[in-house]
Write a protein that holds these residues in place. Structure first.
Motif, PDB file in Angstrom:
ATOM      1  N   ALA A   1       3.626   8.787   2.467  1.00 36.39           N
ATOM      2  CA  ALA A   1       2.970   7.509   2.156  1.00 36.39           C
ATOM      3  C   ALA A   1       2.901   6.625   3.394  1.00 36.39           C
TER       4      ALA A   1
ATOM      5  N   TYR B   1     -10.940   8.483   5.766  1.00 39.85           N
ATOM      6  CA  TYR B   1     -10.099   9.197   4.819  1.00 39.85           C
ATOM      7  C   TYR B   1     -10.062  10.685   5.158  1.00 39.85           C
TER       8      TYR B   1
ATOM      9  N   TYR C   1       0.368   8.074   6.045  1.00 41.77           N
ATOM     10  CA  TYR C   1      -1.019   7.983   5.570  1.00 41.77           C
ATOM     11  C   TYR C   1      -1.548   6.559   5.725  1.00 41.77           C
ATOM     12  N   ASP C   2      -0.718   5.558   5.336  1.00 47.55           N
ATOM     13  CA  ASP C   2      -1.175   4.174   5.469  1.00 47.55           C
ATOM     14  C   ASP C   2      -1.383   3.795   6.927  1.00 47.55           C
TER      15      ASP C   2
ATOM     16  N   ILE D   1      -5.751   8.310  -4.243  1.00 46.44           N
ATOM     17  CA  ILE D   1      -5.247   7.456  -3.160  1.00 46.44           C
ATOM     18  C   ILE D   1      -6.407   6.769  -2.447  1.00 46.44           C
TER      19      ILE D   1
ATOM     20  N   TYR E   1      -7.327   2.664  -1.961  1.00 49.90           N
ATOM     21  CA  TYR E   1      -7.623   1.953  -0.718  1.00 49.90           C
ATOM     22  C   TYR E   1      -8.991   1.286  -0.778  1.00 49.90           C
TER      23      TYR E   1
ATOM     24  N   ARG F   1       0.819  -1.215   0.000  1.00 55.71           N
ATOM     25  CA  ARG F   1       0.000   0.000   0.000  1.00 55.71           C
ATOM     26  C   ARG F   1       0.851   1.263   0.000  1.00 55.71           C
TER      27      ARG F   1
ATOM     28  N   ILE G   1       1.576   7.047  -6.597  1.00 54.64           N
ATOM     29  CA  ILE G   1       0.524   8.014  -6.971  1.00 54.64           C
ATOM     30  C   ILE G   1       1.008   9.438  -6.721  1.00 54.64           C
TER      31      ILE G   1
ATOM     32  N   GLN H   1       2.353   1.938  -3.347  1.00 50.20           N
ATOM     33  CA  GLN H   1       1.404   2.475  -4.319  1.00 50.20           C
ATOM     34  C   GLN H   1       1.083   3.939  -4.025  1.00 50.20           C
ATOM     35  N   VAL H   2       0.961   4.292  -2.737  1.00 49.33           N
ATOM     36  CA  VAL H   2       0.695   5.699  -2.387  1.00 49.33           C
ATOM     37  C   VAL H   2       1.857   6.575  -2.843  1.00 49.33           C
TER      38      VAL H   2
ATOM     39  N   CYS I   1      -3.984  14.646  -5.458  1.00 50.78           N
ATOM     40  CA  CYS I   1      -4.104  13.206  -5.755  1.00 50.78           C
ATOM     41  C   CYS I   1      -4.760  12.413  -4.637  1.00 50.78           C
ATOM     42  N   HIS I   2      -5.247  13.076  -3.579  1.00 53.33           N
ATOM     43  CA  HIS I   2      -5.759  12.291  -2.447  1.00 53.33           C
ATOM     44  C   HIS I   2      -7.000  11.482  -2.817  1.00 53.33           C
TER      45      HIS I   2
END
Length: 564
Positions: A506, A524, A509-510, A554, A558, A383, A390, A386-387, A550-551
């Motif tokens: 990243a 979120y 955030y995860d 993201i 998820y 994850r 992005i 990937q964040v 870009c949120h």
């Protein structure tokens, strides 16, 4: 009766032989010791049945008590091992000390009335036994058995409710053994037939333990990885101590270099020997500050590639480890370079691609091993990578970053490595279900620096120095904060490499939107507010506009993960 007891003793010896086959390369020391202690106890039963006087009967009974005292202790410690519970050293010493004290009281039989007040010899059809009136110290034996039984039940219940990283089948087998080895003893002793019943009970316990030990070997990831690498290995390994004494080598090394068969263990390597001289010269060239040193040498009519590293015993450097591979074919290719330049270049390119592919698979595999060990990190690597991707794709749209495509691609490539250092963190900390203490957190914080060392070791001589630097920066500095309050070095602002600043967004955030053992996942919106409000304190404020843009993408990512 005597034939029966002798038969159980023979079966126990056979089970020890089976144990050597099942447990040939691994250590399950507590259960292994139980086999030998059970055999001693069964031998005590045999000698008791064959004794001809009260002195011999008491001596045989003392022999049987070695098993009666230590079997519960060994079983309890083995139970903790299977449930991945590591008791402090003082607890282990206390358990064996307590059992030893009880055994010492049992050994007073025949000399004192503290354990047995009186003993009466009983013979029935050629079989000897005795009846005894128990003394005050015998209560300590019963208390010991009761403590081990209750403690074992508590461990089983706790593991069943709280832990996930062990086999439930092994747990069921442990419950059966607990009843057979302790519970049944109380029952049959009250019935007065423990001499008849317990030998069969202990043989059954041995069979169950053989099954458990065999299953444990399958769950021993370090052992299975080691066995797999050993089975597939085609390289020679040999080790030399710091004072240049020969320690040993594997079979492949002995095959490559038959002269090693004449080397004496713990003897100095002789410079007068051709191969010994080669080894000493390679050691003299080794720079201790480097993780490894690659050299090439010729011995006989063959060419070899040598990779020299420090040899460790625990955390202490104790010598040198050589990995040597036959490089003859490669050297012959090089000599024919002028004639077969095109074909050889293609072959080298394919080999490099294969090595890089293997390197990437190794990194992903090690990252997965970290996640499998960390109870809080399921899917975290995928994850966060990937964040980061992005966020980087959004940054690429900015005209000022147009010239940095190579850099951004490298950051995406190394993102899965950011938590590799956790592989060097002890399981008791990494798998802790709740929040860390200050001491535990200090240990956890070392994963960033350890990760940088691991990454450099993995990528050296395979990837470019530029990519290695980016990978080290990501692993070492992704916990730094823009205001200087992070770790490991307390870097501030632009002192933090850009790749680490991107990875920090990243990673956090995860952590916010993922469930952990000590917290629930945030929405979120909540995570978005925290990230945006932390721009300029925790995170680089330059990244704020890119994250905002870009949120939504993201969040969509998820959502797809949750649906999967």
């Amino acid at each position: 009766m005597i034939y029966y007891l002798v038969t159980t003793l023979i079966i126990s010896f056979v089970n020890i032989g089976l144990l050597m086959v099942v447990n040939s390369k691994r250590s399950t020391s507590y259960f292994t010791a139980m086999f030998y202690v059970i055999t001693i106890q069964l031998a005590g039963h045999v000698f008791l049945a064959l004794s001809s006087n009260i002195e011999e009967a008491i001596l045989a009974n003392k022999m049987a008590y070695i098993g009666a005292v230590f079997i519960p202790a060994l079983f309890f410690l083995g139970e903790l091992t299977i449930c991945n519970i590591k008791p402090p050293r003082a607890v282990r010493i206390g358990i064996f000390s307590f059992s030893t004290i009880v055994l010492c009281f049992a050994f007073t039989a025949g000399f004192s009335d503290i354990f047995y007040e009186s003993v009466t010899l009983v013979q029935n059809k050629g079989v000897t036994d005795f009846t005894a009136e128990f003394g005050p110290a015998h209560k300590l034996f019963n208390i010991m058995l009761f403590i081990y039984l209750i403690s074992g039940i508590c461990v089983l219940v706790y593991s069943l409710l709280k832990k996930r990283n062990f086999s439930y089948r092994n747990l069921q087998a442990l419950a059966i053994i607990a009843f057979l080895s302790i519970g049944a003893f109380f029952i049959f002793r009250e019935l007065g037939c423990d001499m008849l019943a317990m030998p069969s009970i202990y043989i059954g316990v041995e069979f169950i333990m053989l099954c458990i030990i065999r299953r444990i070997s399958m769950y021993d990831i370090e052992g299975t990885v080691r066995d797999t690498l050993e089975y597939q290995n085609e390289n020679a390994y040999l080790s030399i101590s710091k004072n240049r004494s020969y320690i040993g080598c594997n079979d492949i090394a002995a095959h490559y270099f038959p002269v090693l068969k004449t080397f004496r263990i713990d003897s100095k390597i002789r410079e007068s020997d051709e191969f010994g001289s080669i080894l000493i010269k390679l050691i003299e060239k080794f720079n201790p500050e480097n993780l490894c040193q690659v050299d090439y040498f010729q011995y006989g009519n063959k060419h070899y590639k040598s990779v020299l590293r420090h040899l460790y015993h625990g955390s202490r450097v104790c010598g040198y480890l050589f990995r040597i591979e036959d490089d003859t074919k490669v050297q012959r290719y090089i000599k024919l370079l002028d004639k077969y330049n095109t074909d050889l270049a293609m072959d080298v390119q394919n080999k490099d691609s294969h090595i890089q592919a293997m390197q990437e698979q190794l990194i992903i595999g090690m990252s997965n091993m970290v996640e499998n060990r960390d109870s809080n990190a399921g899917g975290h690597i995928k994850r966060t990578s990937q964040v980061a991707k992005i966020l980087i794709n959004e940054m690429k749209k900015d005209e000022s970053f147009r010239h940095m495509n190579k850099f951004f691609n490298a950051v995406v490539k190394v993102a899965p490595m950011h938590d590799l250092g956790k592989i060097a963190v002890d399981d008791t900390i990494l798998r802790k279900p709740g929040k860390y203490t200050a001491e535990e957190f200090n240990v956890m914080k070392t994963h960033s620096e350890k990760g940088a060392a691991i990454v450099e070791n993995l990528l050296k001589d395979v990837e470019s120095q530029e990519l290695i630097t980016i990978a080290k920066n990501v692993t070492n500095f992704h916990h730094e904060r823009y205001d200087g309050s992070g770790y490991p070095m307390g870097l501030k602002g632009d002192e933090i490499p850009l790749e680490a600043r991107i990875m920090a967004v990243a990673d956090v955030y995860d952590a916010l939107v993922s469930r952990r053992s000590y917290k629930e996942r945030m929405t979120y919106a909540e995570a978005y507010d925290i990230i945006v409000s932390s721009m300029g304190t925790h995170f680089d404020p330059m990244l704020k506009k890119f994250f905002i843009n870009c949120h939504k993408e993201i969040e969509a990512f998820y959502d797809s993960c949750n649906e999967a």
